[in-house]
Design an enzyme around this catalytic site. Structure first.
Site, mmCIF file in Angstrom:
data_model
loop_
_atom_site.group_PDB
_atom_site.id
_atom_site.type_symbol
_atom_site.label_atom_id
_atom_site.label_comp_id
_atom_site.label_asym_id
_atom_site.label_seq_id
_atom_site.Cartn_x
_atom_site.Cartn_y
_atom_site.Cartn_z
ATOM 1 N N THR A 123 0.856 -1.187 0.000
ATOM 2 C CA THR A 123 0.000 0.000 0.000
ATOM 3 C C THR A 123 0.895 1.241 0.000
ATOM 4 O OG1 THR A 123 -1.631 -1.215 1.268
ATOM 5 C CG2 THR A 123 -1.843 1.188 1.261
ATOM 6 N N GLU A 152 -3.566 -4.627 -2.507
ATOM 7 C CA GLU A 152 -4.149 -5.829 -1.897
ATOM 8 C C GLU A 152 -5.202 -5.417 -0.870
ATOM 9 O OE1 GLU A 152 -3.814 -9.149 -2.639
ATOM 10 O OE2 GLU A 152 -5.472 -9.061 -1.239
ATOM 11 N N PHE A 153 -6.312 -6.144 -0.848
ATOM 12 C CA PHE A 153 -7.411 -5.793 0.069
ATOM 13 C C PHE A 153 -7.683 -6.896 1.094
ATOM 14 C CE2 PHE A 153 -7.983 -3.398 -3.799
ATOM 15 C CZ PHE A 153 -8.269 -2.117 -3.339
ATOM 16 N N ASN A 209 -9.528 2.047 2.772
ATOM 17 C CA ASN A 209 -9.224 1.895 4.192
ATOM 18 C C ASN A 209 -9.692 3.103 5.002
ATOM 19 O OD1 ASN A 209 -8.270 -0.644 4.045
ATOM 20 N ND2 ASN A 209 -6.127 -0.179 4.386
ATOM 21 N N GLY A 254 -17.185 0.266 19.658
ATOM 22 C CA GLY A 254 -16.243 -0.434 20.535
ATOM 23 C C GLY A 254 -14.975 0.358 20.754
ATOM 24 N N CYS A 261 -2.595 -1.793 9.253
ATOM 25 C CA CYS A 261 -2.975 -1.081 8.022
ATOM 26 C C CYS A 261 -3.836 0.161 8.234
ATOM 27 C CB CYS A 261 -3.714 -2.042 7.090
ATOM 28 S SG CYS A 261 -2.620 -3.316 6.462
ATOM 29 N N LYS A 264 -2.170 3.417 9.735
ATOM 30 C CA LYS A 264 -1.112 4.029 8.914
ATOM 31 C C LYS A 264 -1.683 4.516 7.573
ATOM 32 C CE LYS A 264 0.917 0.164 6.324
ATOM 33 N NZ LYS A 264 0.411 0.513 4.996
ATOM 34 N N LYS A 321 -7.626 -7.755 16.441
ATOM 35 C CA LYS A 321 -8.963 -8.252 16.125
ATOM 36 C C LYS A 321 -8.948 -9.761 16.350
ATOM 37 C CE LYS A 321 -8.341 -8.942 11.167
ATOM 38 N NZ LYS A 321 -8.786 -8.610 9.851
HETATM 39 P P1 NAD Z 1 5.215 -7.050 6.834
HETATM 40 O O1 NAD Z 1 5.968 -5.953 7.450
HETATM 41 O O2 NAD Z 1 4.531 -8.081 7.673
HETATM 42 O O3 NAD Z 1 6.188 -7.844 5.848
HETATM 43 C C1 NAD Z 1 7.102 -7.245 4.999
HETATM 44 C C2 NAD Z 1 8.209 -8.245 4.720
HETATM 45 O O4 NAD Z 1 9.070 -7.733 3.720
HETATM 46 C C3 NAD Z 1 9.085 -8.548 5.938
HETATM 47 O O5 NAD Z 1 9.155 -9.937 6.139
HETATM 48 C C4 NAD Z 1 10.445 -7.946 5.562
HETATM 49 O O6 NAD Z 1 11.537 -8.664 6.114
HETATM 50 C C5 NAD Z 1 10.400 -8.055 4.056
HETATM 51 N N1 NAD Z 1 11.293 -7.098 3.377
HETATM 52 C C6 NAD Z 1 11.496 -5.802 3.684
HETATM 53 N N2 NAD Z 1 12.336 -5.231 2.812
HETATM 54 C C7 NAD Z 1 12.681 -6.202 1.926
HETATM 55 C C8 NAD Z 1 13.490 -6.228 0.776
HETATM 56 N N3 NAD Z 1 14.126 -5.126 0.361
HETATM 57 N N4 NAD Z 1 13.630 -7.375 0.089
HETATM 58 C C9 NAD Z 1 12.986 -8.492 0.497
HETATM 59 N N5 NAD Z 1 12.163 -8.529 1.578
HETATM 60 C C10 NAD Z 1 12.020 -7.398 2.283
HETATM 61 O O7 NAD Z 1 4.172 -6.367 5.873
HETATM 62 P P2 NAD Z 1 2.744 -6.907 5.385
HETATM 63 O O8 NAD Z 1 1.750 -6.881 6.507
HETATM 64 O O9 NAD Z 1 2.896 -8.133 4.577
HETATM 65 O O10 NAD Z 1 2.328 -5.705 4.410
HETATM 66 C C11 NAD Z 1 3.039 -5.477 3.213
HETATM 67 C C12 NAD Z 1 2.349 -4.354 2.472
HETATM 68 O O11 NAD Z 1 1.011 -4.751 2.137
HETATM 69 C C13 NAD Z 1 2.209 -3.065 3.264
HETATM 70 O O12 NAD Z 1 2.311 -1.976 2.404
HETATM 71 C C14 NAD Z 1 0.806 -3.153 3.825
HETATM 72 O O13 NAD Z 1 0.253 -1.894 4.083
HETATM 73 C C15 NAD Z 1 0.071 -3.824 2.683
HETATM 74 N N6 NAD Z 1 -1.120 -4.569 3.098
HETATM 75 C C16 NAD Z 1 -1.099 -5.310 4.237
HETATM 76 C C17 NAD Z 1 -2.249 -6.035 4.600
HETATM 77 C C18 NAD Z 1 -2.281 -6.839 5.877
HETATM 78 O O14 NAD Z 1 -3.362 -7.255 6.271
HETATM 79 N N7 NAD Z 1 -1.163 -7.094 6.520
HETATM 80 C C19 NAD Z 1 -3.400 -5.999 3.787
HETATM 81 C C20 NAD Z 1 -3.352 -5.270 2.605
HETATM 82 C C21 NAD Z 1 -2.210 -4.542 2.269
#
Ligand code: NAD
Length: 463
Positions: A123, A152-153, A209, A254, A261, A264, A321
């Site tokens: 995102t 991604e949603f 979001n 609540g 997400c 931020k 959650k």
């Molecule tokens: P996260 O922080 O859990 O995972 C990110 C991963 O990327 C980590 O394991 C980190 O070690 C790795 N990483 C960082 N830099 C790297 C690099 N240069 N090369 C290789 N690996 C690297 O993040 P997440 O929760 O998976 O979210 C990722 C993105 O997706 C964010 O932008 C988030 O806002 C978005 N998103 C998250 C969700 C959710 O529910 N978690 C849903 C939709 C969108």
């Protein structure tokens, strides 16, 4: 079959890699964190998601999925590179894009000859795809930079289902061929694909979001009003949600929203708006209301049991959650910290999140179960809406507590069951209820301050 590299082995990266392999593509999953990488290699995934372990193991066994820590290996032969790294907030609310930029530079360094299509799954604020294009073109090896925004949603806890049955797939690019190539990766899902510009795709994710945040804060504002005028907000939201123009999800009063997400992303959107000189009073109010919710619970406790210094509070739920072990920006954790700031001792239980919580907050007594967390406490707060808290033996809970007070900060308990067990019930935006219904809220609160253990009926008889 396409060759896909997914950079980042977090929530989104793991789900994306496993699900694309499930759809028949050849996938390389790239992670730079060595502990995470080792866990991924062993199939011991660092996140818990229903169905994920099965599809991960199957993809591994079929040879469609491989895991690597090397950009060279991951980029070689890739048609598409999905960037799914973190975009955490900076202190000014803007998204920190350093992981995204590092990943793009890593791909550029290893892309000999042809540069794969770069797909932004993380995102990111509107305008990021242009920034990524500029970085690619800076290298002068390529005349065109093919960058597609494919936000991604998925929801944690339902991530595999959400990836496999999305409401829509958003594909943004100013290059129609690249966009269609990315859209085609999802063909087997047979779901609607929205084609738009990069900036529109980035904005769709942020706006989506921010809307969810606003919906929750809206009902929390209505809840505050309901409480003052003696209305149950649960009745209001149920009826509101039945209107198809409104819908019932994200409409429960609540403790407010949390997680990695929503907080931020709404901050990122407000920052983006400020940067272009547009004011966003609705979004700012949504954030203010959300920040207030945890303090409302503290105030309720003070009203009921007086000064909180030295009081012991049982907290049911720590995850942001239910059905996950994620405590990032968890409203339950914020509440624990607020209560500790007031001098409370905390006894907590969460079905999944105690490990991560104990790592960061050692000064909490982590309990065996919800009953243990209620033992000897001055009040219990239900802070995360785990379904198992709805089926507890409340008479047993009552027998363990020092004072008979439950603050249901997620409005999920059955009020009659709580009061039948001899407990005083306090929700968010709902009338207070006690074992003796003729008691006014003032009498209930007086009772709690004066009589530590006995239920109101016994206290009254004793007078
Ligand atoms: P996260 O922080 O859990 O995972 C990110 C991963 O990327 C980590 O394991 C980190 O070690 C790795 N990483 C960082 N830099 C790297 C690099 N240069 N090369 C290789 N690996 C690297 O993040 P997440 O929760 O998976 O979210 C990722 C993105 O997706 C964010 O932008 C988030 O806002 C978005 N998103 C998250 C969700 C959710 O529910 N978690 C849903 C939709 C969108």
């Amino acid at each position: 079959m396409s060759n896909i590299t997914v950079i980042g082995g977090g929530y989104v990266g793991l789900i994306t890699a496993a699900c694309f392999a499930r759809l028949g593509h050849r996938v390389h999953a790239l992670e730079i964190d060595t502990a995470r990488l080792a866990a991924m290699r062993q199939g011991d995934l660092p996140i818990r998601e229903a169905g994920l372990n099965d599809i991960w193991d199957q993809a591994f066994a079929s040879g469609l999925l491989t895991v690597t820590g090397s950009y060279k290996e991951a980029v070689r032969g890739a048609d598409f590179v999905f960037i799914a790294v973190g975009t955490p907030p900076r202190s000014n609310g803007a998204a920190d894009l350093r992981q995204v930029i590092a990943a793009v530079r890593g791909v550029i360094a290893q892309a000999n000859g042809s540069m794969p299509i770069v797909v932004l799954k993380s995102t990111v604020p509107p305008g990021t795809a242009e920034l990524v294009k500029d970085i690619i073109l800076e290298h002068r090896t390529w005349d065109v930079a093919r960058v597609v925004s494919n936000p991604e949603f998925l929801r944690e806890g339902l991530a595999v289902i959400d990836f496999m049955r999305p409401a829509r797939i958003v594909v943004g690019s100013d290059d129609r061929d690249s966009a269609e190539a990315v859209g085609a990766l999802y063909d087997k899902l047979r779901r609607p694909v929205i084609y738009c510009s990069n900036r529109s795709a980035e904005m769709i994710k942020y706006a989506s979001n921010a809307f969810l945040c606003t919906k929750i804060s809206f009902i929390n504002e209505i809840a505050a009003l309901c409480e003052e005028i003696g209305v149950d907000v649960a009745d209001v939201s149920r009826a509101l949600g039945m209107d198809s123009r409104i819908g019932n999800s994200y409409l429960d009063a609540g403790l407010g929203w949390g997680g990695s997400c929503l907080p931020k992303d709404i901050s990122g959107l407000i920052w983006t708006a400020n940067r272009v000189g547009v004011s966003t009073p609705v979004l700012s109010a949504a954030v203010r209301i959300n920040n207030r919710q945890g303090w409302l619970v503290v105030e309720k406790l003070k009203e009921m049991i007086g000064d909180l210094r030295g009081k012991t509070i049982g907290v049911w739920g720590l995850a942001f959650k239910p059905n996950c072990d994620d405590i990032r920006e968890s409203p339950a954790i914020n509440l624990v910290r607020n209560l500790q700031g007031e001098g409370c001792v905390i006894r907590a239980f969460d079905p999944q999140a105690m490990g991560p919580a104990a790592e960061h907050y050692p000064e909490v007594a982590y309990c065996r179960d919800a009953y243990d967390a209620a033992s000897g406490v001055d009040a219990v707060v239900l802070a995360t809406a785990w379904p198992q808290f709805q089926t507890l033996d409340l008479t047993r809970v009552r027998s363990l507590m020092k004072r008979p007070l439950i603050v249901d900060a997620r409005n999920t308990l059955d009020v009659a069951s709580v009061t039948d067990a001899g407990l005083i019930y306090l929700g968010i935006g709902r009338p207070m209820a006690g074992p003796e219904f003729e008691q006014t809220p003032r009498e209930l609160s007086h009772h709690l301050r004066q009589n530590r253990g006995r239920p109101p009926s016994a206290a009254r008889r004793a007078r």
